[in-house]
Design a protein around this motif. Sequence first.
Motif, PDB file in Angstrom:
ATOM      1  N   ALA A 115       0.819  -1.216   0.000  1.00 46.08           N
ATOM      2  CA  ALA A 115       0.000   0.000   0.000  1.00 46.08           C
ATOM      3  C   ALA A 115       0.851   1.264   0.000  1.00 46.08           C
ATOM      4  O   ALA A 115       0.398   2.321  -0.449  1.00 46.08           O
ATOM      5  N   MET A 116       2.108   1.145   0.462  1.00 48.87           N
ATOM      6  CA  MET A 116       2.950   2.345   0.538  1.00 48.87           C
ATOM      7  C   MET A 116       3.256   2.918  -0.846  1.00 48.87           C
ATOM      8  O   MET A 116       3.497   4.119  -0.984  1.00 48.87           O
ATOM      9  N   TYR A 144       1.109   3.149  -3.352  1.00 48.06           N
ATOM     10  CA  TYR A 144      -0.026   4.007  -3.690  1.00 48.06           C
ATOM     11  C   TYR A 144      -0.018   5.283  -2.838  1.00 48.06           C
ATOM     12  O   TYR A 144      -0.346   6.367  -3.326  1.00 48.06           O
ATOM     13  N   GLU A 145       0.354   5.144  -1.577  1.00 50.10           N
ATOM     14  CA  GLU A 145       0.390   6.317  -0.701  1.00 50.10           C
ATOM     15  C   GLU A 145       1.435   7.320  -1.169  1.00 50.10           C
ATOM     16  O   GLU A 145       1.193   8.534  -1.187  1.00 50.10           O
ATOM     17  N   ALA A 146       2.609   6.811  -1.566  1.00 52.04           N
ATOM     18  CA  ALA A 146       3.666   7.705  -2.046  1.00 52.04           C
ATOM     19  C   ALA A 146       3.254   8.390  -3.346  1.00 52.04           C
ATOM     20  O   ALA A 146       3.492   9.590  -3.532  1.00 52.04           O
ATOM     21  N   GLN A 152       0.217   9.007  -4.322  1.00 51.97           N
ATOM     22  CA  GLN A 152      -0.856   9.958  -4.025  1.00 51.97           C
ATOM     23  C   GLN A 152      -0.285  11.254  -3.445  1.00 51.97           C
ATOM     24  O   GLN A 152      -0.764  12.350  -3.756  1.00 51.97           O
ATOM     25  N   VAL A 153       0.749  11.123  -2.623  1.00 52.93           N
ATOM     26  CA  VAL A 153       1.412  12.303  -2.072  1.00 52.93           C
ATOM     27  C   VAL A 153       2.051  13.134  -3.180  1.00 52.93           C
ATOM     28  O   VAL A 153       2.055  14.374  -3.140  1.00 52.93           O
ATOM     29  N   ARG A 159      -2.059   6.027 -11.022  1.00 55.30           N
ATOM     30  CA  ARG A 159      -1.626   4.979 -10.090  1.00 55.30           C
ATOM     31  C   ARG A 159      -1.876   3.599 -10.684  1.00 55.30           C
ATOM     32  O   ARG A 159      -1.070   2.677 -10.487  1.00 55.30           O
TER      33      ARG A 159
END
Length: 308
Positions: free
Chosen positions: A197-198, A200-202, A204-205, A213
């Motif tokens: 999941a990291m 996608y989080e990176a 998104q940031v 994505r």
Amino acid sequence: MSVIAELRRARGRKSNTTVKRENKVAYLFLVPWLLGFFGLSVIPMVSSLYLSFTDYSLIKPPTWIGLENFQHMLGDARLTNSLRVTFTYVMFSVPLQLTFALLIAMLLDRGMRGLAFYRSVFYLPSLLGSSVAIAILWRQIFGTSGLVNQFLALFNLTGPGWVSSPDTALGTIVILHVWTFGAPMIIFLAGLRQIPAMYYEAAQVDGANAFQRFIKITLPLLSPIIFFNLVLQLIGSFQSFTQAFIVSGGTGGPADSTMFYTMYLYMKGFAQLHMGYASAMAWVLALIIGAFTALNFIASKWWVFYDD
């Protein structure tokens, strides 16, 4: 020292005896598998290879004719048409099924409530899709007075006989194949769960939207799973038989529009009793599947990403 050496030799002899005994037990357990492997796979394959060079009618003994079966295939117009129908079916059904399976897997990957229930429901068509009962039901749904036309009648529209028209009969079988998306969906879902999941989080940031994505993270990391599903579904689609046989009433109609290669092979071998010719067709199909599988493996070097 001699006593110790003797004990070591005795222990070694005991160990070798134990290993040999265990090997015998292992081979004993392998006997049923070996009987099935040679009796149901190797021997029939070798026999069909021999029969492909013979004139064999199931009634009289086979007669060696060399390459005549393969030469006759070059001028068989109905066989050429069956190849065209099969390639059309594979070209449309496999990408559509994998695309639909991936979309549903991504929806289920969101962690919705009752995931186990939905996963089971969506997988169920894969278990039933190749059955005779579902094929008969599909024929009724797309018949002249079937459910599809009854629905169209609600809007004062008159639908054709979908399975009785050469223009739409193959399309109904493609839809049936797409409907059995459960097996690749489960595999896609397992692959999606392995993507950290990291990532996608990176992204998104950094301002990446959902489409970016998907293109930059999901597809590359899921490419080995896509490749696996593609190879499996490609092989299975070339061997499709039951759906077309039942929907067309065993004729390959209308106008041979659903005459799959496997159905023509069946008709040649068991309806017309040209088993030698059917055996030759079976080996040509094996070569076609092998060629497409090899091409997929070669092409995978440019689009499949393995995260080492």
